[in-house]
Design a protein around this motif. Sequence first.
Motif, PDB file in Angstrom:
ATOM      1  N   VAL A  84       1.033  -1.072  -0.038  1.00 30.35           N
ATOM      2  CA  VAL A  84       0.015   0.017  -0.027  1.00 30.35           C
ATOM      3  C   VAL A  84       0.740   1.208   0.107  1.00 30.35           C
ATOM      4  CG1 VAL A  84      -1.594   1.355   1.313  1.00 30.35           C
ATOM      5  CG2 VAL A  84      -1.883  -1.121   1.201  1.00 30.35           C
ATOM      6  N   VAL A  85       0.589   2.171  -0.852  1.00 29.93           N
ATOM      7  CA  VAL A  85       1.384   3.490  -0.941  1.00 29.93           C
ATOM      8  C   VAL A  85       0.405   4.615  -0.344  1.00 29.93           C
ATOM      9  CG1 VAL A  85       2.358   5.100  -2.338  1.00 29.93           C
ATOM     10  CG2 VAL A  85       2.666   2.746  -2.734  1.00 29.93           C
ATOM     11  N   ALA A  86       0.907   5.154   0.378  1.00 32.85           N
ATOM     12  CA  ALA A  86       0.092   6.445   0.990  1.00 32.85           C
ATOM     13  C   ALA A  86       0.802   7.754   0.824  1.00 32.85           C
ATOM     14  CB  ALA A  86      -0.087   6.263   2.440  1.00 32.85           C
ATOM     15  N   ARG A  87       0.043   8.648   0.309  1.00 29.49           N
ATOM     16  CA  ARG A  87       0.684   9.978   0.070  1.00 29.49           C
ATOM     17  C   ARG A  87      -0.061  11.179   1.099  1.00 29.49           C
ATOM     18  NH1 ARG A  87       0.128  13.045  -5.519  1.00 29.49           N
ATOM     19  NH2 ARG A  87       1.822  11.632  -6.058  1.00 29.49           N
ATOM     20  N   ALA A  88       0.751  11.775   1.982  1.00 31.24           N
ATOM     21  CA  ALA A  88       0.417  12.919   2.749  1.00 31.24           C
ATOM     22  C   ALA A  88       1.030  14.145   2.431  1.00 31.24           C
ATOM     23  CB  ALA A  88       0.924  12.444   4.120  1.00 31.24           C
ATOM     24  N   TYR A  89       0.531  15.315   2.544  1.00 34.47           N
ATOM     25  CA  TYR A  89       0.799  16.521   2.317  1.00 34.47           C
ATOM     26  C   TYR A  89       1.481  17.536   3.360  1.00 34.47           C
ATOM     27  CZ  TYR A  89      -1.641  15.991  -2.187  1.00 34.47           C
ATOM     28  OH  TYR A  89      -1.960  15.541  -3.542  1.00 34.47           O
ATOM     29  N   SER A  90       2.253  18.263   2.960  1.00 33.11           N
ATOM     30  CA  SER A  90       2.976  19.169   3.892  1.00 33.11           C
ATOM     31  C   SER A  90       1.873  19.967   4.685  1.00 33.11           C
ATOM     32  CB  SER A  90       3.719  20.124   2.922  1.00 33.11           C
ATOM     33  OG  SER A  90       3.137  20.845   1.838  1.00 33.11           O
ATOM     34  N   SER A  91       2.395  20.577   5.676  1.00 34.31           N
ATOM     35  CA  SER A  91       1.279  21.494   6.448  1.00 34.31           C
ATOM     36  C   SER A  91       1.877  22.534   7.173  1.00 34.31           C
ATOM     37  CB  SER A  91       0.705  20.366   7.642  1.00 34.31           C
ATOM     38  OG  SER A  91       1.702  19.966   8.309  1.00 34.31           O
ATOM     39  N   SER A  92       1.085  23.453   7.626  1.00 36.66           N
ATOM     40  CA  SER A  92       1.474  24.681   8.476  1.00 36.66           C
ATOM     41  C   SER A  92       0.801  24.609   9.528  1.00 36.66           C
ATOM     42  CB  SER A  92       1.296  26.086   7.478  1.00 36.66           C
ATOM     43  OG  SER A  92       2.006  25.996   6.519  1.00 36.66           O
ATOM     44  N   ALA A  93       1.365  24.665  10.731  1.00 40.53           N
ATOM     45  CA  ALA A  93       0.814  24.698  12.092  1.00 40.53           C
ATOM     46  C   ALA A  93       0.571  25.825  12.766  1.00 40.53           C
ATOM     47  CB  ALA A  93       1.474  23.468  13.011  1.00 40.53           C
ATOM     48  N   ASN A  94       0.035  25.930  13.681  1.00 41.18           N
ATOM     49  CA  ASN A  94      -0.085  27.099  14.702  1.00 41.18           C
ATOM     50  C   ASN A  94      -1.222  28.335  14.094  1.00 41.18           C
ATOM     51  OD1 ASN A  94       1.602  25.686  16.409  1.00 41.18           O
ATOM     52  ND2 ASN A  94       3.340  27.255  15.911  1.00 41.18           N
ATOM     53  N   LEU A  95      -1.041  28.564  13.043  1.00 36.41           N
ATOM     54  CA  LEU A  95      -1.911  29.673  12.303  1.00 36.41           C
ATOM     55  C   LEU A  95      -2.325  30.786  13.353  1.00 36.41           C
ATOM     56  CD1 LEU A  95      -4.375  27.199  10.354  1.00 36.41           C
ATOM     57  CD2 LEU A  95      -2.078  28.019   9.742  1.00 36.41           C
ATOM     58  N   GLY A  96      -1.271  31.582  13.624  1.00 38.56           N
ATOM     59  CA  GLY A  96      -1.251  32.640  14.559  1.00 38.56           C
ATOM     60  C   GLY A  96      -1.141  32.409  15.854  1.00 38.56           C
ATOM     61  N   ALA A  97      -2.421  32.646  16.681  1.00 32.98           N
ATOM     62  CA  ALA A  97      -2.287  32.176  17.897  1.00 32.98           C
ATOM     63  C   ALA A  97      -2.823  30.666  18.253  1.00 32.98           C
ATOM     64  CB  ALA A  97      -3.470  33.068  18.724  1.00 32.98           C
ATOM     65  N   GLY A  98      -3.131  29.901  17.349  1.00 34.15           N
ATOM     66  CA  GLY A  98      -3.481  28.592  17.506  1.00 34.15           C
ATOM     67  C   GLY A  98      -2.509  27.371  17.834  1.00 34.15           C
ATOM     68  N   PHE A  99      -1.342  27.865  18.706  1.00 33.11           N
ATOM     69  CA  PHE A  99      -0.200  26.907  18.911  1.00 33.11           C
ATOM     70  C   PHE A  99      -0.943  25.517  19.531  1.00 33.11           C
ATOM     71  CE2 PHE A  99       2.651  25.201  22.099  1.00 33.11           C
ATOM     72  CZ  PHE A  99       3.705  24.964  21.618  1.00 33.11           C
ATOM     73  N   ASP A 100      -0.340  24.431  18.764  1.00 27.53           N
ATOM     74  CA  ASP A 100      -0.798  23.066  19.017  1.00 27.53           C
ATOM     75  C   ASP A 100      -2.357  22.889  18.785  1.00 27.53           C
ATOM     76  OD1 ASP A 100       1.737  22.191  19.589  1.00 27.53           O
ATOM     77  OD2 ASP A 100       1.463  21.700  21.460  1.00 27.53           O
ATOM     78  N   ILE A 101      -2.904  23.651  18.285  1.00 28.95           N
ATOM     79  CA  ILE A 101      -4.438  23.607  18.081  1.00 28.95           C
ATOM     80  C   ILE A 101      -4.762  23.715  16.416  1.00 28.95           C
ATOM     81  CG2 ILE A 101      -6.700  24.416  18.576  1.00 28.95           C
ATOM     82  CD1 ILE A 101      -5.274  25.965  20.962  1.00 28.95           C
ATOM     83  N   LEU A 102      -4.480  24.830  15.767  1.00 26.84           N
ATOM     84  CA  LEU A 102      -4.701  24.898  14.372  1.00 26.84           C
ATOM     85  C   LEU A 102      -3.848  24.724  13.398  1.00 26.84           C
ATOM     86  CD1 LEU A 102      -6.591  28.490  14.772  1.00 26.84           C
ATOM     87  CD2 LEU A 102      -7.630  26.163  14.994  1.00 26.84           C
ATOM     88  N   SER A 103      -4.100  24.068  12.239  1.00 24.13           N
ATOM     89  CA  SER A 103      -3.149  23.906  11.253  1.00 24.13           C
ATOM     90  C   SER A 103      -4.117  23.586  10.172  1.00 24.13           C
ATOM     91  CB  SER A 103      -2.299  22.540  11.681  1.00 24.13           C
ATOM     92  OG  SER A 103      -3.279  21.321  11.695  1.00 24.13           O
ATOM     93  N   LEU A 104      -3.290  23.675   8.805  1.00 25.35           N
ATOM     94  CA  LEU A 104      -3.659  23.516   7.509  1.00 25.35           C
ATOM     95  C   LEU A 104      -2.944  22.562   6.574  1.00 25.35           C
ATOM     96  CD1 LEU A 104      -2.442  25.517   5.436  1.00 25.35           C
ATOM     97  CD2 LEU A 104      -4.030  27.042   6.233  1.00 25.35           C
TER      98      LEU A 104
END
Length: 311
Positions: free
Chosen positions: A4-24
């Motif tokens: 099985v091959v899985a592809r996962a994309y890059s991400s950006s975390a925190n998004l301003g004040a969202g430390f350890d909460i928000l990401s995309l």
Amino acid sequence: MSSVVARAYSSSANLGAGFDILSLAHKAYHDEVEAEIVNNEGRGVLIETSDGIPKETHRNSAGAAVLSMLEDLGLKVTVRLKVKKGVPFGLGLGSSGASASAAVSAVNELLGLGLRREDLVKYAMLGEGAVSGSPHPDNVAASLFGGVVAVVSTSPIRVAQIPVRVAFNLLLIIPRVKPMEGKTRKARELVPNRVNLSDAVQNARFISSLILGLESGNRELIRLGLNDEIVEKARTPMYPHYPEVKKVALESDAIGVCVSGAGPSVLVFYDKYTDIMGLKDRADNVCKKNGFACDFIETELAGGVQIERIN
């Protein structure tokens, strides 16, 4: 033997004040992990890669994540992970999280475990912890779920996808610098253990503004929401170029700007009203003034992990 091959994309975390909460998750880069069964006589993870990352299971985010899953579920199986890196390391783009997310997703499909995505977040974040010193769920949640996400609980893991009702693209401003050894660990050490109540309240306002802006399509709420009075401020010595890059981006009518994860990359939300060429020119001058060149990657939100079974 099937794999099985899985592809996962890059991400950006925190998004301003969202430390350890928000990401995309974004389509700028991706990792691929192919998983196959070696034998059913023991429990282990073998790493194959030509991309210069550690092959020792406990030092590899993909290997550590899968081994934690096998141990927790009591599975006696040895799997081989062929890791193909695409997400650059040490730039705040969720590199180790992408590998871990792809690996647990591939093994989940390979073994027919039927685990929920929240379960996969739990194991993938343990893989993150193996290389960063601290298991954090935000990057892996974005890579696994796709889009913009909020980690609303860590015990148990609960992840909510945030509806996005505004048209925007993303610009990554990525300094061409040598990755700092142990950067994520150092960045987390700079986060204060105690904060002023007024700063905590202001950050709660920023998070609320960002989420409401994304859900309602309100450009100004998003811009306000991509600010931070605590973590970004404490980490400023790590990326002295950031304040001026943010200033020129907002002057070019970007929707909003924040540091991508632990930096040094900068994430810009932009749309048809943004002077994107002028923004790049001015940001390039800021980077050069700080002694390095920058790459500019235009991208967009990505979906979650993609799976392909190979017979």
